[in-house]
Write a protein that holds these residues in place. Structure first.
Motif, PDB file in Angstrom:
ATOM      1  N   THR A  54      -5.457  15.407  -1.445  1.00  6.36           N
ATOM      2  CA  THR A  54      -6.224  15.869  -2.603  1.00  6.36           C
ATOM      3  C   THR A  54      -6.460  14.746  -3.613  1.00  6.36           C
ATOM      4  O   THR A  54      -7.298  14.894  -4.501  1.00  6.36           O
ATOM      5  N   LEU A  55      -5.722  13.634  -3.499  1.00  6.69           N
ATOM      6  CA  LEU A  55      -5.946  12.497  -4.391  1.00  6.69           C
ATOM      7  C   LEU A  55      -7.188  11.735  -3.953  1.00  6.69           C
ATOM      8  O   LEU A  55      -7.321  11.402  -2.773  1.00  6.69           O
ATOM      9  N   PRO A  56      -8.093  11.423  -4.863  1.00  9.84           N
ATOM     10  CA  PRO A  56      -9.314  10.700  -4.473  1.00  9.84           C
ATOM     11  C   PRO A  56      -9.033   9.389  -3.761  1.00  9.84           C
ATOM     12  O   PRO A  56      -9.737   9.025  -2.806  1.00  9.84           O
ATOM     13  N   GLU A  57      -8.016   8.662  -4.198  1.00 13.00           N
ATOM     14  CA  GLU A  57      -7.749   7.355  -3.604  1.00 13.00           C
ATOM     15  C   GLU A  57      -7.210   7.445  -2.182  1.00 13.00           C
ATOM     16  O   GLU A  57      -7.200   6.445  -1.455  1.00 13.00           O
ATOM     17  N   ALA A  58      -6.770   8.629  -1.755  1.00 11.25           N
ATOM     18  CA  ALA A  58      -6.238   8.777  -0.400  1.00 11.25           C
ATOM     19  C   ALA A  58      -7.296   8.470   0.656  1.00 11.25           C
ATOM     20  O   ALA A  58      -6.969   8.034   1.770  1.00 11.25           O
ATOM     21  N   ALA A  59      -8.556   8.673   0.317  1.00 12.47           N
ATOM     22  CA  ALA A  59      -9.635   8.422   1.280  1.00 12.47           C
ATOM     23  C   ALA A  59      -9.787   6.941   1.599  1.00 12.47           C
ATOM     24  O   ALA A  59     -10.367   6.586   2.635  1.00 12.47           O
ATOM     25  N   THR A  60      -9.250   6.081   0.728  1.00 12.14           N
ATOM     26  CA  THR A  60      -9.404   4.642   0.942  1.00 12.14           C
ATOM     27  C   THR A  60      -8.074   3.964   1.265  1.00 12.14           C
ATOM     28  O   THR A  60      -7.982   2.740   1.240  1.00 12.14           O
ATOM     29  N   ARG A  61      -7.043   4.753   1.551  1.00 12.56           N
ATOM     30  CA  ARG A  61      -5.732   4.199   1.856  1.00 12.56           C
ATOM     31  C   ARG A  61      -5.356   4.464   3.307  1.00 12.56           C
ATOM     32  O   ARG A  61      -5.813   5.421   3.925  1.00 12.56           O
ATOM     33  N   GLU A  62      -4.502   3.594   3.834  1.00  9.37           N
ATOM     34  CA  GLU A  62      -3.882   3.854   5.128  1.00  9.37           C
ATOM     35  C   GLU A  62      -2.683   4.768   4.870  1.00  9.37           C
ATOM     36  O   GLU A  62      -1.744   4.396   4.170  1.00  9.37           O
ATOM     37  N   LEU A  63      -2.701   5.976   5.419  1.00 12.04           N
ATOM     38  CA  LEU A  63      -1.653   6.958   5.175  1.00 12.04           C
ATOM     39  C   LEU A  63      -0.678   6.949   6.345  1.00 12.04           C
ATOM     40  O   LEU A  63      -1.060   7.236   7.480  1.00 12.04           O
ATOM     41  N   VAL A  64       0.581   6.615   6.058  1.00 11.12           N
ATOM     42  CA  VAL A  64       1.578   6.418   7.106  1.00 11.12           C
ATOM     43  C   VAL A  64       2.690   7.457   6.963  1.00 11.12           C
ATOM     44  O   VAL A  64       3.422   7.452   5.968  1.00 11.12           O
ATOM     45  N   PRO A  65       2.836   8.364   7.924  1.00 10.07           N
ATOM     46  CA  PRO A  65       3.931   9.346   7.852  1.00 10.07           C
ATOM     47  C   PRO A  65       5.253   8.732   8.272  1.00 10.07           C
ATOM     48  O   PRO A  65       5.320   7.951   9.225  1.00 10.07           O
ATOM     49  N   ARG A  88       1.594   9.653 -10.470  1.00 11.60           N
ATOM     50  CA  ARG A  88       0.741  10.841 -10.386  1.00 11.60           C
ATOM     51  C   ARG A  88       1.587  12.017  -9.919  1.00 11.60           C
ATOM     52  O   ARG A  88       2.649  11.835  -9.312  1.00 11.60           O
ATOM     53  N   GLU A  89       1.105  13.223 -10.162  1.00 10.07           N
ATOM     54  CA  GLU A  89       1.706  14.413  -9.589  1.00 10.07           C
ATOM     55  C   GLU A  89       0.609  15.336  -9.074  1.00 10.07           C
ATOM     56  O   GLU A  89      -0.532  15.298  -9.557  1.00 10.07           O
ATOM     57  N   VAL A  90       0.955  16.126  -8.082  1.00 11.44           N
ATOM     58  CA  VAL A  90       0.033  17.099  -7.484  1.00 11.44           C
ATOM     59  C   VAL A  90       0.773  18.421  -7.340  1.00 11.44           C
ATOM     60  O   VAL A  90       1.937  18.450  -6.915  1.00 11.44           O
ATOM     61  N   LEU A  91       0.111  19.512  -7.704  1.00 12.19           N
ATOM     62  CA  LEU A  91       0.648  20.858  -7.501  1.00 12.19           C
ATOM     63  C   LEU A  91      -0.139  21.517  -6.375  1.00 12.19           C
ATOM     64  O   LEU A  91      -1.368  21.589  -6.425  1.00 12.19           O
ATOM     65  N   LEU A  92       0.586  21.983  -5.350  1.00 11.27           N
ATOM     66  CA  LEU A  92      -0.077  22.579  -4.186  1.00 11.27           C
ATOM     67  C   LEU A  92       0.443  24.003  -3.960  1.00 11.27           C
ATOM     68  O   LEU A  92       1.642  24.195  -3.753  1.00 11.27           O
ATOM     69  N   ILE A 101       4.897  14.045  -5.983  1.00  9.36           N
ATOM     70  CA  ILE A 101       4.706  12.890  -6.868  1.00  9.36           C
ATOM     71  C   ILE A 101       4.306  11.665  -6.056  1.00  9.36           C
ATOM     72  O   ILE A 101       4.735  11.484  -4.918  1.00  9.36           O
ATOM     73  N   LEU A 102       3.477  10.840  -6.665  1.00 14.25           N
ATOM     74  CA  LEU A 102       3.114   9.537  -6.125  1.00 14.25           C
ATOM     75  C   LEU A 102       3.959   8.498  -6.840  1.00 14.25           C
ATOM     76  O   LEU A 102       3.906   8.368  -8.066  1.00 14.25           O
ATOM     77  N   VAL A 103       4.750   7.764  -6.074  1.00  9.60           N
ATOM     78  CA  VAL A 103       5.746   6.837  -6.623  1.00  9.60           C
ATOM     79  C   VAL A 103       5.388   5.416  -6.210  1.00  9.60           C
ATOM     80  O   VAL A 103       4.915   5.171  -5.095  1.00  9.60           O
ATOM     81  N   GLY A 104       5.617   4.479  -7.111  1.00  9.52           N
ATOM     82  CA  GLY A 104       5.416   3.075  -6.805  1.00  9.52           C
ATOM     83  C   GLY A 104       6.470   2.231  -7.488  1.00  9.52           C
ATOM     84  O   GLY A 104       7.388   2.746  -8.138  1.00  9.52           O
ATOM     85  N   ARG A 105       6.327   0.909  -7.345  1.00  8.26           N
ATOM     86  CA  ARG A 105       7.223   0.012  -8.072  1.00  8.26           C
ATOM     87  C   ARG A 105       6.928   0.099  -9.566  1.00  8.26           C
ATOM     88  O   ARG A 105       5.817   0.419  -9.971  1.00  8.26           O
ATOM     89  N   PRO A 106       7.935  -0.183 -10.417  1.00 11.49           N
ATOM     90  CA  PRO A 106       7.697  -0.129 -11.863  1.00 11.49           C
ATOM     91  C   PRO A 106       6.562  -1.052 -12.284  1.00 11.49           C
ATOM     92  O   PRO A 106       6.434  -2.180 -11.788  1.00 11.49           O
ATOM     93  N   GLY A 107       5.728  -0.553 -13.172  1.00  8.51           N
ATOM     94  CA  GLY A 107       4.591  -1.324 -13.660  1.00  8.51           C
ATOM     95  C   GLY A 107       4.151  -0.791 -15.010  1.00  8.51           C
ATOM     96  O   GLY A 107       4.824   0.039 -15.637  1.00  8.51           O
TER      97      GLY A 107
END
Length: 311
Positions: free
Chosen positions: A22-33, A81-85, A179-185
């Motif tokens: 549901t995140l717009p940027e997911a369409a341009t990312r390599e999604l790895v389970p 980011r956060e997503v509610l599903l 939640i979408l988690v990354g390194r601190p920034g």
């Protein structure tokens, strides 16, 4: 680091993947389970991915402890980011399977409380065993190891299964937060409808210790949205608290609350300020707690130092 790779709790066909897409940027990312929450988050810590997407709480079962524990320990991470599903399950079976044929069922442990009453009413003799994820349960059914799996209907075509029963949910409006988690920034700019998350360790075990922590929020009019206690692993009675509050770190009431916590607590881990998924602005701001009120009070204090307090 791969700036285009996101990891998520897999395998393919999980609610986590559905929420991530549901995140717009997911369409341009390599999604790895990946197979577990620690593996998903460690991929970011190790520089193998730019982001990790994991569940953190469910409206029926509560906190996802693996995620909370990982956020409270190890190399710091930050929520962006956060997503509610909304969550509803389908009973996935191999083609040709009827309800009367089902003797064994499986799914993620968090799913069981959300389908328990349906299971008791419709398959009272079925034996339940937990799987690593809902989609992994579907895979196990496809391999013939179980008769049915509770998973998202969207997982059925991935594993060659049929949704025998759809829209199974003991609790209406069940929702999982991811939640979408990354390194601190750098923290993103406030939107006016934000959430701030942190982990706080109590200084010691004494009467009123938790109350002292909560008062840092209360006296500044900061509304708490979630507070979870987790053992630190240092012995019985030793806990940390994962806290979500309304507002952004750039808001004076929030930043001063965190400074207050830092003064009285041995450790405070900032987990990020980010837009609320429901886009609801705070409805709880009390008089005297706006940024303008804090600025006016600071100006008055400066005048007092100069001998002009009543001007």
């Amino acid at each position: 680091m791969s700036a285009t790779r996101y990891t998520y709790l897999g395998p393919a066909g999980t609610f986590t993947e559905a929420a991530l897409r549901t995140l717009p940027e997911a369409a341009t990312r390599e999604l790895v389970p990946l197979a577990s929450v620690p593996l998903v988050l460690d991929a970011v810590r190790g520089g193998e991915a730019a982001g990790a997407f994991v569940p953190i709480e469910n409206s029926v079962e509560g906190a996802v402890t693996a995620t909370n524990d990982e956020l409270a320990s190890g190399t710091p991470l930050m929520i962006y980011r956060e997503v509610l599903l909304p969550i509803a399950f389908a009973l996935l079976v191999r083609p040709g399977t009827e309800l009367a044929d089902i003797r064994t069922v499986t799914s993620h442990p968090v799913a069981q409380p959300q389908v328990r009453r349906w299971l008791a009413a419709n398959l009272p003799e079925a034996r339940w065993e937990s799987a690593a994820s809902n989609a992994d349960g579907a895979r196990l059914v496809a391999e013939g190891r179980f008769d049915g799996a509770f998973a998202g209907e969207f997982a059925a075509p991935i594993y060659g299964l049929d949704p025998l029963v759809k829209e199974i949910a003991d609790a209406q409006n069940a929702t999982t937060r991811f939640i979408l988690v990354g390194r601190p920034g750098r923290v993103s700019s406030p939107t006016g409808a934000d959430k701030t998350s942190m982990v706080v360790w109590l200084p010691d075990d004494h009467p009123g210790a938790l109350l002292e922590l909560l008062q840092e929020f209360a006296v500044r009019g900061v509304n708490l949205m979630r507070i979870e206690s987790r053992p630190t692993g240092e012995g019985l009675g030793s806990y940390c608290f994962l806290i979500d509050c309304e507002g952004h770190l750039a808001d004076r009431r929030v930043s001063e609350a965190l400074m207050g916590l830092k003064r009285i607590c041995p450790q405070v881990r900032f987990l990020g300020s980010y837009p609320r998924a429901d886009q609801q602005a705070s409805e709880h701001q009390r008089p005297g707690t706006s940024d303008a009120d804090f600025t006016a009070a600071a100006d008055w204090l400066s005048r007092c130092l100069d001998g002009r307090g009543d001007i």
